[in-house]
Structure formats: C-alpha cells, structure tokens
Write an enzyme that holds these catalytic residues in place. Structure first.
Site, PDB file in Angstrom:
ATOM      1  N   GLY A 119      60.040  19.552  57.665  1.00  9.50           N
ATOM      2  CA  GLY A 119      60.431  20.717  58.457  1.00  9.50           C
ATOM      3  C   GLY A 119      60.157  20.545  59.935  1.00  9.50           C
ATOM      4  O   GLY A 119      60.700  21.277  60.760  1.00  9.50           O
ATOM      5  N   HIS A 120      59.303  19.589  60.280  1.00 10.57           N
ATOM      6  CA  HIS A 120      58.853  19.454  61.674  1.00 10.57           C
ATOM      7  C   HIS A 120      59.045  18.025  62.132  1.00 10.57           C
ATOM      8  O   HIS A 120      58.068  17.267  62.234  1.00 10.57           O
ATOM      9  CB  HIS A 120      57.372  19.860  61.757  1.00 10.57           C
ATOM     10  CG  HIS A 120      56.874  20.087  63.153  1.00 10.57           C
ATOM     11  ND1 HIS A 120      56.520  19.063  63.986  1.00 10.57           N
ATOM     12  CD2 HIS A 120      56.668  21.228  63.852  1.00 10.57           C
ATOM     13  CE1 HIS A 120      56.097  19.564  65.151  1.00 10.57           C
ATOM     14  NE2 HIS A 120      56.181  20.874  65.094  1.00 10.57           N
ATOM     15  N   PHE A 121      60.267  17.525  62.444  1.00 10.49           N
ATOM     16  CA  PHE A 121      61.513  18.247  62.346  1.00 10.49           C
ATOM     17  C   PHE A 121      62.507  17.369  61.591  1.00 10.49           C
ATOM     18  O   PHE A 121      62.374  16.135  61.655  1.00 10.49           O
ATOM     19  CB  PHE A 121      62.082  18.539  63.745  1.00 10.49           C
ATOM     20  CG  PHE A 121      61.228  19.457  64.571  1.00 10.49           C
ATOM     21  CD1 PHE A 121      61.348  20.826  64.444  1.00 10.49           C
ATOM     22  CD2 PHE A 121      60.313  18.943  65.465  1.00 10.49           C
ATOM     23  CE1 PHE A 121      60.582  21.685  65.236  1.00 10.49           C
ATOM     24  CE2 PHE A 121      59.541  19.805  66.242  1.00 10.49           C
ATOM     25  CZ  PHE A 121      59.662  21.175  66.124  1.00 10.49           C
ATOM     26  N   ILE A 134      55.334  18.063  55.540  1.00  9.82           N
ATOM     27  CA  ILE A 134      55.307  18.707  56.866  1.00  9.82           C
ATOM     28  C   ILE A 134      56.416  18.153  57.763  1.00  9.82           C
ATOM     29  O   ILE A 134      57.069  18.891  58.510  1.00  9.82           O
ATOM     30  CB  ILE A 134      53.916  18.519  57.501  1.00  9.82           C
ATOM     31  CG1 ILE A 134      52.929  19.459  56.816  1.00  9.82           C
ATOM     32  CG2 ILE A 134      53.950  18.763  59.014  1.00  9.82           C
ATOM     33  CD1 ILE A 134      51.498  19.286  57.213  1.00  9.82           C
ATOM     34  N   LEU A 147      57.620  14.658  63.801  1.00 10.63           N
ATOM     35  CA  LEU A 147      56.462  14.409  64.667  1.00 10.63           C
ATOM     36  C   LEU A 147      55.315  15.333  64.287  1.00 10.63           C
ATOM     37  O   LEU A 147      55.518  16.394  63.702  1.00 10.63           O
ATOM     38  CB  LEU A 147      56.813  14.539  66.153  1.00 10.63           C
ATOM     39  CG  LEU A 147      56.952  15.913  66.793  1.00 10.63           C
ATOM     40  CD1 LEU A 147      56.937  15.777  68.304  1.00 10.63           C
ATOM     41  CD2 LEU A 147      58.241  16.568  66.364  1.00 10.63           C
TER      42      LEU A 147
END
Lengths: 95, 156
Positions: free
Chosen positions: B37-39, B34, B44
């Site tokens: 991609g975030h970020f 996760i 975070l």
C-alpha cells in the site's frame, strides 16, 4: 540576575505558549495554567538545564499518589521555585 | 526486521553505556504487506516507521544505560526530518545518543543512515516506567537475545 520565578515563568511561557503576564507565583501549573504531564517534561528539561539540577519528578509524583503530598506543594509556582532553590543550594553544598 | 510485528531492530552493533551511545542495524525487508500500500509501484519505508526505528534504537540504548530497571516509552517526537527515502532491501544503520536524563524521563537524538548517507534524524522524548508486568519483561529479554544485547554492558 533574574529571580528563580522570573526564569521559570519565562520557561513556561516559551515552552507552552502561555502569555507571560498570566503566570504568577500563585499559579498552579496544572490547575491554573493547564499544563499537562507531557508539556511539563519539556519544562522540567528546561529547568534541569538552566539550573543544573534534576527535578525529582518521580519522587514528587509518588508522594502525591501516596497521599503524602499535595500537588500544590510542588506545582504552585512559588512552591516549585522554592524547591528549585533548595536543589540549587544542595548542589552547591555537595560540590 | 519484521515490520508487521514492529520488530525494527535486527542487531545491536555497538552499545557504549558509559558514553551513552548505541549503533544498531535494521535490514528493511524486500517484501512486506506494508509496501503493497505504501506505495504500489513505488515501495518505500513509511516515515513513521523510520521514527519508530529511531525510537527503538533509543530504547535499547536506555535499557542499557538504565540497566533494564525502567522501560522507555516514546512520549514526544521533535525535529523529525526525513531527508531521503529508504527502500525495500536497504540496510539502515541507526545511531542514538542520550542527551538528557531526567527524573522519570529521558531524551535522545537519533540518526538513520543508509550507505553512509543520512536519511532521517529526530530528537525524541521518553517516559521511563517500571516494567508493567512479567510478560513484557520476558518479551524484552527474548528480543534482547535476538538482537544481541550485550548483557555484560549492564552487569554490575
């Protein structure tokens, strides 16, 4: 002191952003006012708080699903208000 | 915490059934797909997963209060505020309280703190349904053991 209907109509108007003057004692909360089950939870919450009761939604839903009651018995506002008055009276008796 | 499996809660720290409150811990992993991609370059916790964490803490509270007789399902999120970022490696302390018990539904308020500082809070509404099948019930029982759900809290 405003009537049960006036209080319930005000709750519905404020909770669901429905014009107050379109809400009548003969309005069906679901069929006429278009209130869905999730919005009705907010209405039930406000009614529970305002009247100090616990609307027996599970029991009513079960009765409707079992064909033992119609939605009109619980969700036409004049009937809903009568149920609320009964619950308030029962609370006073049991206190 | 296993983000990909939505296992948000690691440990029940304190469940007070009588007071209808709970405190749980959730250790944010240092690495997760996760965060790729975030970020990129600034990982975070997504705000929606903070809300999910508060919902799961609220869920364990309700399983305790209602003695595993109903499964709480998130129905509405109100007044959710992400007041500060939560980063990989942070230890979240999540507290929840039951604010209303309706018929077939319940409402909670929950807060996430990291290092004592408030990072997020929300008011949540749940519908309470019978466990739909044995698989779900046994799954919840298994997770209850993993997170240290205090069985004595729901014993008669």
């Amino acid at each position: 002191m405003s009537s049960t209907f006036d209080q319930v109509a005000t709750i519905i108007a404020e909770t669901c952003d429905i014009p107050r003057d379109t809400i009548t004692p003969d309005s069906h909360a679901i069929d006429d006012l278009g209130i869905d089950s999730l919005d009705f939870l907010d209405i039930a919450f406000a009614i529970d708080k305002q009247f100090g009761i616990k609307l027996p939604l599970e029991k009513w839903t079960q009765e409707v699903n079992d064909g033992k009651a119609t939605t009109e018995q619980y969700f036409v506002l004049k009937n809903l208000c009568a149920r609320i008055d009964e619950l308030v009276a029962a609370k006073g008796t049991s206190a | 915490m296993q983000l990909e499996y939505f296992h948000m809660i690691d440990r029940i720290v304190d469940l007070k059934v009588d007071e209808k409150t709970i405190v749980v811990e959730a250790q944010v992993p240092k690495e997760s797909t996760i965060f790729e991609g975030h970020f990129p370059g600034y990982p975070l916790m997504p705000g929606v997963l903070l809300i999910e964490s508060m919902a799961q803490a609220s869920g364990w509270l309700q399983l305790g209060v209602f003695k595993f007789e109903r499964m709480p399902i998130l129905a509405a999120v109100k007044e959710a505020k992400v007041r500060g970022s939560v980063f990989p490696g942070d230890l979240m302390s999540i507290e929840a309280s039951l604010t209303h018990e309706g018929s077939g539904y319940a409402m909670t308020e929950a807060k996430i703190r990291v290092g004592g500082k408030l990072r997020a809070n929300s008011a949540l509404t749940f519908t309470l349904i019978p466990f739909p099948n044995a698989d779900m019930r046994s799954h919840m029982d298994a997770i209850a053991k993993r997170v240290g759900f205090p069985q004595q809290a729901v014993s008669p």
